[in-house]
Design a protein around this motif. Structure first.
Motif, short mmCIF file in Angstrom:
data_model
loop_
_atom_site.label_atom_id
_atom_site.label_comp_id
_atom_site.label_asym_id
_atom_site.label_seq_id
_atom_site.Cartn_x
_atom_site.Cartn_y
_atom_site.Cartn_z
N VAL A 155 0.86 -1.19 0.00
CA VAL A 155 0.00 0.00 0.00
C VAL A 155 0.89 1.24 0.00
CG1 VAL A 155 -1.69 1.34 1.33
CG2 VAL A 155 -1.89 -1.15 1.24
N LYS A 174 3.15 8.22 -4.70
CA LYS A 174 2.40 6.96 -4.49
C LYS A 174 2.27 6.17 -5.79
CE LYS A 174 -0.82 9.63 -2.82
NZ LYS A 174 -0.05 10.86 -2.60
N ILE A 201 -7.60 -1.98 5.22
CA ILE A 201 -6.71 -2.31 4.10
C ILE A 201 -5.28 -2.41 4.63
CG2 ILE A 201 -5.85 -1.51 1.84
CD1 ILE A 201 -8.89 -2.19 1.85
N ILE A 202 -4.92 -1.47 5.48
CA ILE A 202 -3.57 -1.45 6.06
C ILE A 202 -3.32 -2.74 6.85
CG2 ILE A 202 -2.13 -0.29 7.82
CD1 ILE A 202 -3.24 2.37 6.69
N THR A 205 0.42 5.16 0.46
CA THR A 205 -0.58 6.15 0.84
C THR A 205 0.08 7.42 1.35
OG1 THR A 205 -2.71 6.35 2.01
CG2 THR A 205 -0.91 5.24 3.20
N VAL A 210 3.43 -1.25 3.92
CA VAL A 210 2.67 -0.01 3.80
C VAL A 210 3.63 1.16 3.91
CG1 VAL A 210 0.82 1.40 4.80
CG2 VAL A 210 0.67 -1.11 4.92
N ASN A 267 -7.62 3.59 -3.16
CA ASN A 267 -7.95 4.11 -1.82
C ASN A 267 -8.89 5.32 -1.91
OD1 ASN A 267 -6.36 2.22 -0.51
ND2 ASN A 267 -4.54 3.51 -0.63
N LEU A 307 -1.76 -1.24 -3.92
CA LEU A 307 -2.90 -0.32 -3.84
C LEU A 307 -2.36 1.07 -3.56
CD1 LEU A 307 -3.67 -3.21 -2.36
CD2 LEU A 307 -5.87 -2.08 -2.06
N THR A 308 -2.77 2.05 -4.35
CA THR A 308 -2.28 3.40 -4.10
C THR A 308 -3.44 4.34 -3.77
OG1 THR A 308 -2.41 4.58 -6.23
CG2 THR A 308 -0.63 2.98 -5.99
N GLU A 331 3.88 5.38 3.81
CA GLU A 331 3.14 6.64 3.82
C GLU A 331 4.06 7.74 3.30
OE1 GLU A 331 -0.09 7.86 6.64
OE2 GLU A 331 1.66 8.76 7.58
N ALA A 359 -5.53 5.56 3.02
CA ALA A 359 -5.81 4.12 3.04
C ALA A 359 -6.56 3.78 4.32
CB ALA A 359 -4.50 3.34 2.97
N LYS A 360 -7.60 3.00 4.21
CA LYS A 360 -8.42 2.62 5.38
C LYS A 360 -7.67 1.62 6.26
CE LYS A 360 -12.70 4.22 4.25
NZ LYS A 360 -13.25 5.36 4.97
#
Ligand code: ATP
Ligand code: MG
Length: 180
Positions: free
Chosen positions: A9, A17, A151-152, A11, A158, A114, A142-143, A160, A147-148
């Motif tokens: 992910v 991203k 999902i994380i 985010t 992940v 996201n 997933l970009t 950020e 991000a919820k």
């Protein structure tokens, strides 16, 4: 035994991203992986990266399924507009589910997914269900901002992106070849 596919992910509010995901795509292509990039939100015109990716030939398939949906305040969008974007996102979602289950790909990038979740264009529960049930060997990226947590939780890696500075804050317009 094939390796376990990873869920990544990208985010945060900082730049990088989508382009970091494309960096992984480049790497994956170099290792002979078959890659699908599915774009939610973006409509697929005028992006340098899409032209660049075409030069990689058959190794990468791109599906741009958005309608250029970007907004900041929900009340700035008419109900008709919102409905159009919802329909586009739902179509993109159905395509994505079919592609994930096809087991044709080694890596699938879900660009801006996201954001589509955050705008309630697609359901976080359905995305979480898909992540739990994906083919074992498939890698997913997933970009998109915000991000919820669901999902994380399901992701392996992940990142950020954090804004230290962005040229935009100095009034500099999006630069060709850098931003698009
Ligand atoms: P990139 O596509 O460059 O990797 P991104 O995927 O992290 O960026 P998005 O939220 O998808 O960022 O926004 C895409 C566009 O907005 C790009 O043109 C990007 O340069 C620009 N952008 C990203 N972050 C910021 C920011 N903090 N301020 C202003 N513009 C930004
Ligand atoms: Mg992006």
């Amino acid at each position: 035994m094939s390796e376990r596919g990873l869920i990544l992910v990208n985010t945060g509010n900082g730049k990088g991203k989508t382009t970091a995901a494309l960096g992984v795509v480049l790497r994956a292509v170099g290792q002979g992986l078959k890659v699908l990039i599915l774009q939610f939100i973006k409509s697929g015109n005028g992006y340098g990266e899409l032209e660049g990716l075409k030069r990689l030939g058959d190794a990468v398939t791109i599906k741009s399924m958005g309608k250029g949906f970007i907004y900041h305040k929900r009340d700035e969008v008419s109900p008709e507009e919102l409905e159009k974007h919802k329909t586009a996102a739902q179509e993109a979602w159905q395509t994505l589910v079919d592609e994930v289950n096809s087991d044709k790909w080694d890596l699938i990038v879900m660009d801006e997914i996201n954001n589509a979740i955050n705008y309630d264009l697609i359901s976080v529960d359905e995305v979480a269900h898909m992540l739990r049930n994906k083919p074992k060997r498939l890698h997913l990226i997933l970009t998109g901002r915000y991000a919820k947590p669901e999902i994380i939780d399901l992701a392996d890696t992940v990142t950020e992106m954090n804004v230290v500075k962005h040229a935009y804050q100095d009034g500099i317009k999006a630069a060709k070849g850098i931003e698009y």
